[in-house]
Design an enzyme around this catalytic site. Structure first.
Site, mmCIF file in Angstrom:
data_model
loop_
_atom_site.group_PDB
_atom_site.id
_atom_site.type_symbol
_atom_site.label_atom_id
_atom_site.label_comp_id
_atom_site.label_asym_id
_atom_site.label_seq_id
_atom_site.Cartn_x
_atom_site.Cartn_y
_atom_site.Cartn_z
ATOM 1 N N ARG A 51 14.118 -11.985 -15.527
ATOM 2 C CA ARG A 51 15.242 -12.901 -15.732
ATOM 3 C C ARG A 51 14.812 -14.368 -15.739
ATOM 4 O O ARG A 51 15.395 -15.198 -16.388
ATOM 5 C CB ARG A 51 16.242 -12.659 -14.601
ATOM 6 C CG ARG A 51 17.647 -13.055 -14.926
ATOM 7 C CD ARG A 51 18.567 -12.577 -13.867
ATOM 8 N NE ARG A 51 17.874 -12.532 -12.561
ATOM 9 C CZ ARG A 51 18.438 -12.109 -11.442
ATOM 10 N NH1 ARG A 51 19.667 -11.690 -11.447
ATOM 11 N NH2 ARG A 51 17.777 -12.097 -10.303
ATOM 12 N N LYS A 148 10.059 4.668 -6.755
ATOM 13 C CA LYS A 148 10.949 5.014 -5.670
ATOM 14 C C LYS A 148 11.555 3.739 -5.089
ATOM 15 O O LYS A 148 10.927 2.700 -5.215
ATOM 16 C CB LYS A 148 10.193 5.843 -4.657
ATOM 17 C CG LYS A 148 9.663 5.138 -3.411
ATOM 18 C CD LYS A 148 9.021 6.112 -2.476
ATOM 19 C CE LYS A 148 9.326 5.802 -1.061
ATOM 20 N NZ LYS A 148 8.752 4.595 -0.531
ATOM 21 N N ASP A 177 5.400 8.739 -7.530
ATOM 22 C CA ASP A 177 5.202 8.822 -6.087
ATOM 23 C C ASP A 177 3.737 8.480 -5.923
ATOM 24 O O ASP A 177 2.862 9.282 -6.290
ATOM 25 C CB ASP A 177 5.482 10.243 -5.575
ATOM 26 C CG ASP A 177 5.304 10.330 -4.063
ATOM 27 O OD1 ASP A 177 4.277 9.814 -3.581
ATOM 28 O OD2 ASP A 177 6.162 10.885 -3.384
ATOM 29 N N HIS A 178 3.453 7.293 -5.397
ATOM 30 C CA HIS A 178 2.057 6.833 -5.495
ATOM 31 C C HIS A 178 1.105 7.729 -4.700
ATOM 32 O O HIS A 178 -0.097 7.717 -4.935
ATOM 33 C CB HIS A 178 1.932 5.347 -5.127
ATOM 34 C CG HIS A 178 1.910 5.056 -3.659
ATOM 35 N ND1 HIS A 178 3.053 4.996 -2.910
ATOM 36 C CD2 HIS A 178 0.896 4.812 -2.803
ATOM 37 C CE1 HIS A 178 2.733 4.717 -1.661
ATOM 38 N NE2 HIS A 178 1.425 4.605 -1.567
ATOM 39 N N LYS A 182 -3.225 9.248 -5.387
ATOM 40 C CA LYS A 182 -4.380 9.044 -4.504
ATOM 41 C C LYS A 182 -5.421 10.112 -4.804
ATOM 42 O O LYS A 182 -5.106 11.294 -4.903
ATOM 43 C CB LYS A 182 -3.958 9.141 -3.030
ATOM 44 C CG LYS A 182 -3.167 7.932 -2.553
ATOM 45 C CD LYS A 182 -2.799 8.086 -1.101
ATOM 46 C CE LYS A 182 -1.809 7.028 -0.673
ATOM 47 N NZ LYS A 182 -2.389 5.781 -0.235
ATOM 48 N N GLU A 216 0.810 5.129 10.315
ATOM 49 C CA GLU A 216 0.521 3.769 9.843
ATOM 50 C C GLU A 216 0.451 2.823 11.033
ATOM 51 O O GLU A 216 1.139 3.049 12.038
ATOM 52 C CB GLU A 216 1.627 3.282 8.905
ATOM 53 C CG GLU A 216 1.794 4.113 7.650
ATOM 54 C CD GLU A 216 2.804 3.477 6.720
ATOM 55 O OE1 GLU A 216 2.386 2.733 5.830
ATOM 56 O OE2 GLU A 216 4.014 3.724 6.902
ATOM 57 N N ASP A 235 12.119 6.960 3.427
ATOM 58 C CA ASP A 235 11.000 6.148 2.928
ATOM 59 C C ASP A 235 9.728 6.977 2.750
ATOM 60 O O ASP A 235 8.940 6.718 1.841
ATOM 61 C CB ASP A 235 10.741 5.000 3.921
ATOM 62 C CG ASP A 235 9.693 4.023 3.431
ATOM 63 O OD1 ASP A 235 9.841 3.529 2.302
ATOM 64 O OD2 ASP A 235 8.706 3.763 4.165
ATOM 65 N N HIS A 240 6.739 11.234 0.006
ATOM 66 C CA HIS A 240 5.290 11.376 0.175
ATOM 67 C C HIS A 240 4.909 12.636 0.966
ATOM 68 O O HIS A 240 4.053 13.409 0.546
ATOM 69 C CB HIS A 240 4.699 10.151 0.867
ATOM 70 C CG HIS A 240 4.993 8.852 0.176
ATOM 71 N ND1 HIS A 240 5.095 8.752 -1.187
ATOM 72 C CD2 HIS A 240 5.209 7.599 0.648
ATOM 73 C CE1 HIS A 240 5.350 7.488 -1.514
ATOM 74 N NE2 HIS A 240 5.428 6.783 -0.409
ATOM 75 N N LYS A 332 5.538 4.209 11.819
ATOM 76 C CA LYS A 332 4.942 2.876 11.679
ATOM 77 C C LYS A 332 4.525 2.379 13.065
ATOM 78 O O LYS A 332 5.043 2.845 14.076
ATOM 79 C CB LYS A 332 5.965 1.925 11.073
ATOM 80 C CG LYS A 332 6.367 2.360 9.667
ATOM 81 C CD LYS A 332 6.623 1.184 8.764
ATOM 82 C CE LYS A 332 7.024 1.621 7.375
ATOM 83 N NZ LYS A 332 5.867 1.926 6.515
HETATM 84 C C1 BG6 Z 1 5.559 3.319 0.622
HETATM 85 C C2 BG6 Z 1 6.528 3.106 1.734
HETATM 86 O O1 BG6 Z 1 6.098 4.167 -0.357
HETATM 87 O O2 BG6 Z 1 4.359 3.888 1.138
HETATM 88 C C3 BG6 Z 1 5.928 2.219 2.801
HETATM 89 O O3 BG6 Z 1 7.709 2.512 1.219
HETATM 90 C C4 BG6 Z 1 4.599 2.778 3.282
HETATM 91 O O4 BG6 Z 1 6.813 2.061 3.898
HETATM 92 C C5 BG6 Z 1 3.699 3.068 2.093
HETATM 93 O O5 BG6 Z 1 4.010 1.814 4.133
HETATM 94 C C6 BG6 Z 1 2.448 3.796 2.546
HETATM 95 O O6 BG6 Z 1 1.548 3.882 1.473
HETATM 96 P P1 BG6 Z 1 -0.017 3.923 1.707
HETATM 97 O O7 BG6 Z 1 -0.573 4.053 0.338
HETATM 98 O O8 BG6 Z 1 -0.392 2.653 2.390
HETATM 99 O O9 BG6 Z 1 -0.276 5.112 2.586
#
Ligand code: BG6
Length: 485
Positions: A51, A148, A177-178, A182, A216, A235, A240, A332
């Protein structure tokens, strides 16, 4: 080990939200790295669309800054960076109006792959999909990429799927979904289906239970506003951890092909039992010595009852897994950053060494991050005299040691995933029905604790989570594996 880089076809990639955080932190750096590796062809173009009013030169400067900041000045060699920035362009666009669309359509080249990355709030997905269509940019070679959160619950996920389906086929929709990008998560499939050794034992007859931990050390940081509406269940677990669970539990697909793999994952999700309320432990981290704020402060709500930690026990009701519990936990501000899947095998059916030899079980631990590798705990005789004393030792393989320096720095998940979008390979992307099934499993849990007015248990920052999570396993005569960096 020498990696093979196969360049992808020329493409036009439009990043909606091209000036935003995700674009700067992840998408642009990932593209730059692929460019440096020779995988992104010279003819490829990246068009930022957002934008804010910028001319192309201002956008190019922004891209340059993002690469220097997130790739590192040393790695971003000047020549490569200049050539990469040269491939970028910018259009000011109104996602809900008409401004900018004709200009964007005019920049699209005929005959090359078109990818539209929706790096924007999900509320805009429908508007973008419609305008891409109306402005004649949707061709057979077009695909859209969405991030997501894909919905907030089953109803919103369904609505999103329906909206996108009005303009694009499922085969054109890439839901990221990242975790699936990996390297070590993909390795789960190689370990399971590339080896004869494990598969015969991979069932409830031999496996006592499975633990999936994604710990984490970070807190919710500046994302408190988003996170407080989501919590660890939405989340992390619904997406994941669910994907990890699917890959560890699914039946072998007939081939490594997008629908074959996703069909098997879907069957796992659909076979999951509803989780009993007393099999869920939710926690919230507390401040640490004034050094880090507690969850509630970070979330900006002193009464927040959102969980930053969750542990649960679930079962998969099918022939392979009936009777084997799966314990999932994520949180976390825990003691270490560590994602590990542990397959804990049953004790030998009869000990020829007598009860004094103690109980021993093999454990296969797959470390996803950091320090990627696998460890198999085996039982051996303790060396030396003193009778037959047994001891458990690790057979340890760290991929970086076994495979050499290249494996030490595997491509970032986004590098792999964006290249897969261009190649048109959906294996590592979630299909719409998978996402819906995962919400159908998660929703009753969330509704349950809301209805019961449950408040998460506090846990100390830097700990392994609330004590109640230990009890969840202790009640079953089991213990969590340690959380180690
Ligand atoms: C994200 C979450 O999808 O994945 C975060 O929204 C999280 O809260 C993160 O910290 C973790 O990803 P990675 O690759 O650091 O394990």
């Amino acid at each position: 080990m020498v990696s093979r880089v196969i360049p992808v076809e020329p493409f036009d990639l439009v990043i909606f939200g091209g000036t935003g955080d995700l674009a700067r932190r992840k998408i642009l750096p990932a593209l730059f790295r692929r460019f440096c590796a020779g995988q992104m062809p010279e003819e490829a173009r990246i068009i930022g669309a957002a934008r804010s009013e910028h001319d192309t030169d201002e956008y190019k400067a922004m891209v340059r800054d993002a690469i220097v900041e997130f790739v590192g000045e040393d790695d971003a060699q000047a020549d490569a960076l200049a050539a990469f920035v040269d491939r970028t362009d910018y259009v000011t666009i109104d996602a809900r109006g008409t401004d900018g669309w004709v200009e964007l359509a005019g920049k699209m080249r005929e005959g090359c792959v078109r990818a539209f990355y929706f790096s924007v709030a999900p509320a805009l997905f429908g508007d973008l999909a419609e305008r891409i269509h109306v402005n004649g940019m949707a061709t057979d070679q077009s695909r859209i990429v969405v991030e997501k959160p894909f919905g907030h619950d089953l109803a919103t996920a369904r609505a999103l799927n329906d909206t996108l389906a009005q303009h694009f086929d499922e085969g054109q929709i890439y839901r990221i979904d990242h975790y699936l990008g990996k390297e070590t998560v993909q390795n789960l499939m190689a370990i399971r289906f590339g080896n004869m050794l494990f598969e015969p034992l991979w069932n409830s007859q031999y496996v006592d239970h499975i633990q999936i931990t994604v710990a984490e050390t970070v807190g919710v940081g500046g994302r408190g506003e988003y996170y407080d509406k989501a919590g660890a269940m939405r989340d992390m677990v619904q997406n994941h951890l669910m994907q990890l669970l699917c890959l560890i539990a699914m039946e072998p697909p007939a081939k490594f092909d997008p629908d074959a793999v996703r069909d098997e994952k879907l069957k796992v999700i659909r076979a999951l039992d509803e989780v009993e309320p007393h099999h869920i432990v939710r926690g919230q981290y507390e401040a640490l010595d004034g050094e880090h704020p507690g969850y509630r402060e970070a979330a900006g709500d002193p009464r927040s009852s959102t969980e930053s930690y969750i542990a649960l026990k679930t079962h998969i009701s099918n022939w392979r897994w009936a009777g084997t519990p799966f314990y999932l936990r994520t949180g976390k501000r825990l003691v270490a950053r560590s994602s590990v899947i542990s397959v804990v095998f049953k004790d030998a059916p009869h000990s020829i060494f007598g009860p004094e030899a103690g109980r021993h079980a093999n454990v296969l631990s797959i470390r996803l991050q950091p320090n990627e590798g696998i460890t198999l705990q085996v039982t051996i005789k303790e060396p030396g005299p003193g009778g037959m004393r047994l001891v458990d030792v690790p057979l340890d393989m760290t991929f970086a040691e076994a495979l050499g320096p290249e494996s030490d720095d595997p491509p970032d998940a986004y590098e792999r995933l964006i290249m897969d979008v261009i190649r048109g390979n959906q294996t590592l992307f979630m299909r719409g029905d998978e996402v819906e099934a995962a919400w159908a499993w998660a929703d009753p849990m969330i509704a349950g604790w809301k209805a019961r007015g449950e408040v998460p248990k506090p846990y100390e920052s830097g700990s392994v989570g609330p004590d109640q999570a230990d009890q969840l396993l202790r009640r079953d005569g089991r213990v969590w594996r340690g959380i180690k960096p």
